[in-house]
Design a protein around this motif. Structure first.
Motif, PDB file in Angstrom:
ATOM      1  N   ILE A  29     -10.059   8.157  -1.806  1.00 27.75           N
ATOM      2  CA  ILE A  29      -9.381   9.789  -1.226  1.00 27.75           C
ATOM      3  C   ILE A  29     -10.344   9.983  -0.150  1.00 27.75           C
ATOM      4  N   LEU A  30      -8.637  10.608   0.945  1.00 31.64           N
ATOM      5  CA  LEU A  30      -9.106  10.491   2.376  1.00 31.64           C
ATOM      6  C   LEU A  30      -9.293  12.219   2.991  1.00 31.64           C
ATOM      7  N   ALA A  31      -9.484  12.634   3.883  1.00 36.25           N
ATOM      8  CA  ALA A  31      -9.422  13.606   4.305  1.00 36.25           C
ATOM      9  C   ALA A  31      -9.382  15.259   3.729  1.00 36.25           C
ATOM     10  N   GLN A  32     -10.973  14.839   2.879  1.00 31.06           N
ATOM     11  CA  GLN A  32     -10.958  15.925   2.148  1.00 31.06           C
ATOM     12  C   GLN A  32     -10.100  16.020   1.126  1.00 31.06           C
ATOM     13  N   GLY A  33      -9.787  14.584   0.434  1.00 32.76           N
ATOM     14  CA  GLY A  33      -9.247  15.228  -0.513  1.00 32.76           C
ATOM     15  C   GLY A  33      -7.367  14.255  -0.195  1.00 32.76           C
ATOM     16  N   GLN A  34      -6.870  15.577   1.382  1.00 34.71           N
ATOM     17  CA  GLN A  34      -5.273  15.311   1.573  1.00 34.71           C
ATOM     18  C   GLN A  34      -4.729  13.903   1.684  1.00 34.71           C
ATOM     19  N   MET A  35      -5.682  12.563   0.534  1.00 36.49           N
ATOM     20  CA  MET A  35      -4.891  11.775   0.728  1.00 36.49           C
ATOM     21  C   MET A  35      -5.505  10.993  -0.161  1.00 36.49           C
ATOM     22  N   LEU A  36      -4.505  10.415  -0.850  1.00 37.19           N
ATOM     23  CA  LEU A  36      -4.709   9.634  -2.174  1.00 37.19           C
ATOM     24  C   LEU A  36      -4.453   8.080  -1.101  1.00 37.19           C
ATOM     25  N   GLU A  37      -5.009   7.196  -1.445  1.00 36.66           N
ATOM     26  CA  GLU A  37      -4.289   5.911  -0.658  1.00 36.66           C
ATOM     27  C   GLU A  37      -4.686   4.145  -1.571  1.00 36.66           C
ATOM     28  N   SER A  84       0.635  -0.619  -0.023  1.00 31.34           N
ATOM     29  CA  SER A  84      -0.193  -0.015   0.048  1.00 31.34           C
ATOM     30  C   SER A  84       0.666   0.306  -0.088  1.00 31.34           C
ATOM     31  N   VAL A  85       0.527   2.037  -0.662  1.00 30.13           N
ATOM     32  CA  VAL A  85       1.269   4.019  -0.220  1.00 30.13           C
ATOM     33  C   VAL A  85       0.083   5.019  -0.590  1.00 30.13           C
ATOM     34  N   THR A  86       0.376   5.804  -0.163  1.00 29.39           N
ATOM     35  CA  THR A  86      -0.113   6.723   0.703  1.00 29.39           C
ATOM     36  C   THR A  86       0.702   8.166  -0.357  1.00 29.39           C
ATOM     37  N   LEU A  87       0.165   8.570  -1.700  1.00 25.87           N
ATOM     38  CA  LEU A  87       0.687  10.410  -1.393  1.00 25.87           C
ATOM     39  C   LEU A  87      -0.581  11.367  -0.698  1.00 25.87           C
ATOM     40  N   GLU A  88      -0.199  11.880  -0.116  1.00 23.60           N
ATOM     41  CA  GLU A  88      -0.131  13.466   0.894  1.00 23.60           C
ATOM     42  C   GLU A  88      -0.224  14.842   0.061  1.00 23.60           C
ATOM     43  N   CYS A  89      -1.045  15.524  -0.133  1.00 27.50           N
ATOM     44  CA  CYS A  89      -1.616  17.194  -0.588  1.00 27.50           C
ATOM     45  C   CYS A  89      -2.099  17.971   0.521  1.00 27.50           C
ATOM     46  N   GLU A  90      -1.386  17.633   1.962  1.00 28.86           N
ATOM     47  CA  GLU A  90      -1.767  18.418   2.753  1.00 28.86           C
ATOM     48  C   GLU A  90      -1.649  20.083   2.675  1.00 28.86           C
ATOM     49  N   LYS A 142      -4.827  18.991  -7.461  1.00 24.23           N
ATOM     50  CA  LYS A 142      -5.000  20.443  -6.972  1.00 24.23           C
ATOM     51  C   LYS A 142      -5.643  21.524  -5.971  1.00 24.23           C
ATOM     52  N   ALA A 143      -4.826  21.909  -5.563  1.00 34.68           N
ATOM     53  CA  ALA A 143      -6.068  22.743  -4.573  1.00 34.68           C
ATOM     54  C   ALA A 143      -6.087  23.880  -5.009  1.00 34.68           C
ATOM     55  N   THR A 144      -7.710  23.833  -5.224  1.00 33.25           N
ATOM     56  CA  THR A 144      -8.321  25.783  -5.927  1.00 33.25           C
ATOM     57  C   THR A 144      -9.042  25.988  -4.773  1.00 33.25           C
ATOM     58  N   ASN A 145      -9.220  27.126  -4.279  1.00 30.86           N
ATOM     59  CA  ASN A 145     -10.229  28.222  -3.873  1.00 30.86           C
ATOM     60  C   ASN A 145     -10.764  29.403  -4.644  1.00 30.86           C
ATOM     61  N   VAL A 146     -11.621  30.076  -4.192  1.00 32.21           N
ATOM     62  CA  VAL A 146     -11.660  31.818  -5.207  1.00 32.21           C
ATOM     63  C   VAL A 146     -11.072  32.393  -4.948  1.00 32.21           C
ATOM     64  N   ALA A 147      -9.637  32.463  -3.999  1.00 27.47           N
ATOM     65  CA  ALA A 147      -8.163  33.760  -4.528  1.00 27.47           C
ATOM     66  C   ALA A 147      -6.820  32.445  -5.487  1.00 27.47           C
ATOM     67  N   VAL A 192      -7.629  29.995   2.796  1.00 21.25           N
ATOM     68  CA  VAL A 192      -8.781  30.744   3.179  1.00 21.25           C
ATOM     69  C   VAL A 192      -9.874  30.957   2.040  1.00 21.25           C
ATOM     70  N   PRO A 193     -11.225  31.001   2.292  1.00 19.61           N
ATOM     71  CA  PRO A 193     -11.552  29.394   2.388  1.00 19.61           C
ATOM     72  C   PRO A 193     -11.079  28.578   2.410  1.00 19.61           C
ATOM     73  N   PRO A 194     -11.347  27.207   3.009  1.00 15.57           N
ATOM     74  CA  PRO A 194     -10.540  26.436   2.281  1.00 15.57           C
ATOM     75  C   PRO A 194     -10.703  25.774   1.146  1.00 15.57           C
ATOM     76  N   PRO A 195      -9.257  25.116   0.800  1.00 13.73           N
ATOM     77  CA  PRO A 195      -9.843  24.764  -0.769  1.00 13.73           C
ATOM     78  C   PRO A 195     -10.588  23.053  -1.355  1.00 13.73           C
ATOM     79  N   THR A 196     -10.806  23.597  -2.457  1.00 13.57           N
ATOM     80  CA  THR A 196     -11.069  21.447  -3.269  1.00 13.57           C
ATOM     81  C   THR A 196     -10.010  21.386  -3.423  1.00 13.57           C
ATOM     82  N   ILE A 197     -10.054  19.990  -2.890  1.00 13.61           N
ATOM     83  CA  ILE A 197      -8.812  19.322  -3.754  1.00 13.61           C
ATOM     84  C   ILE A 197      -9.593  18.478  -4.345  1.00 13.61           C
ATOM     85  N   THR A 198      -9.166  17.953  -5.548  1.00 10.48           N
ATOM     86  CA  THR A 198      -8.994  17.280  -6.774  1.00 10.48           C
ATOM     87  C   THR A 198      -7.811  16.257  -7.676  1.00 10.48           C
ATOM     88  N   TRP A 199      -7.609  14.939  -7.896  1.00  4.77           N
ATOM     89  CA  TRP A 199      -6.632  14.280  -7.517  1.00  4.77           C
ATOM     90  C   TRP A 199      -6.615  14.182  -9.605  1.00  4.77           C
TER      91      TRP A 199
END
Length: 228
Positions: free
Chosen positions: A82-90, A50-56, A105-110, A60-67
């Motif tokens: 996809i775990l932790a609101q997208g911050q981990m891919l297992e 098993s392997v986990t890729l991390e995207c912490e 990809k982490a995205t918000n209005v800013a 503000v506001p919290p981003p939407t994370i897409t893999w």
């Protein structure tokens, strides 16, 4: 960030005052921990593990994370979560087909930020056929041993005779061919009898295959030996 909050504007004169409340939100574009820009983070794992890729990411506001994998959006499956609101891919039970380029990809209005990964799935060496074989050949005939080895990364190959490493230049009659996948005795002699072993190795382990070679004299030679 500290500038965010409630602000009030007050206008006053002898006749009275008026107020207006304003709420200020300071948007912060996403950032990803341990992001190295365009250079991918190289991750290697043995097949089946098993392997986990991390995207912490913070924003503000919290981003939407897409893999994404190789440019296509990743969706969950039996061995991928996809775990932790997208911050981990297992990935569980990694397969060779899981090899590739992954991007979160982490995205918000800013704004938006990426983190790139290159995932290698390593496979220990394997050599086709039985682990040991017996070969009987007549003197002066050629003999060829095969060592069809697979693995990721491609294994390096060495040949041994009776436990001693064979060098390509040590005999005019002995040739290591096809990048080590073949060993050829061009004109066999009685002294060529012995155990020939191919050893394949990479970062995940080793595999070996042995040939037990017996060189016999011609029928005439065997009859002469019996008479002596």
């Amino acid at each position: 960030m500290s500038d965010g909050g409630m602000y009030s504007c007050v206008a006053m004169n002898p006749a009275g005052e008026a107020r207006k409340l304003l709420h200020l939100t300071v948007f912060v574009p996403p950032s990803i921990r341990d992001s190295s820009g365009d250079s991918p983070v190289v991750v290697s794992v043995r097949v089946g593990n098993s392997v986990t890729l991390e995207c912490e990411s913070n924003a503000v506001p919290p981003p939407t994370i897409t893999w994404y994998k190789n440019g296509r959006m990743v969706t969950e499956s039996a061995n991928l979560r996809i775990l932790a609101q997208g911050q981990m891919l297992e990935l569980k039970g990694a397969e060779v087909s899981d090899t590739g380029q992954y991007v979160c990809k982490a995205t918000n209005v800013a704004g938006q930020v990426d983190k790139n990964f290159h995932l290698n799935i390593y496979v220990p060496p394997n050599i086709d056929g039985p682990v040991e074989e017996k070969i009987v050949e007549t003197i002066s005939n050629p003999v060829t041993f095969a060592c069809d080895a697979t693995g990721i990364p491609p294994p390096s190959l060495i040949w041994l005779k009776n436990g001693r490493t064979i060098e390509n230049s040590e005999s005019l009659e002995l040739h290591i061919l096809s990048g080590g996948s073949k060993l050829q005795i061009a004109r066999s002699q009685l002294s060529d009898s012995g155990t020939y072993t191919c050893m394949a190795s990479n970062v995940e382990g080793k595999a070996r295959k042995s040939y037990h070679l017996t060189i016999q004299g011609t029928l005439l030679l065997r009859l002469l030996f019996k008479l002596l």
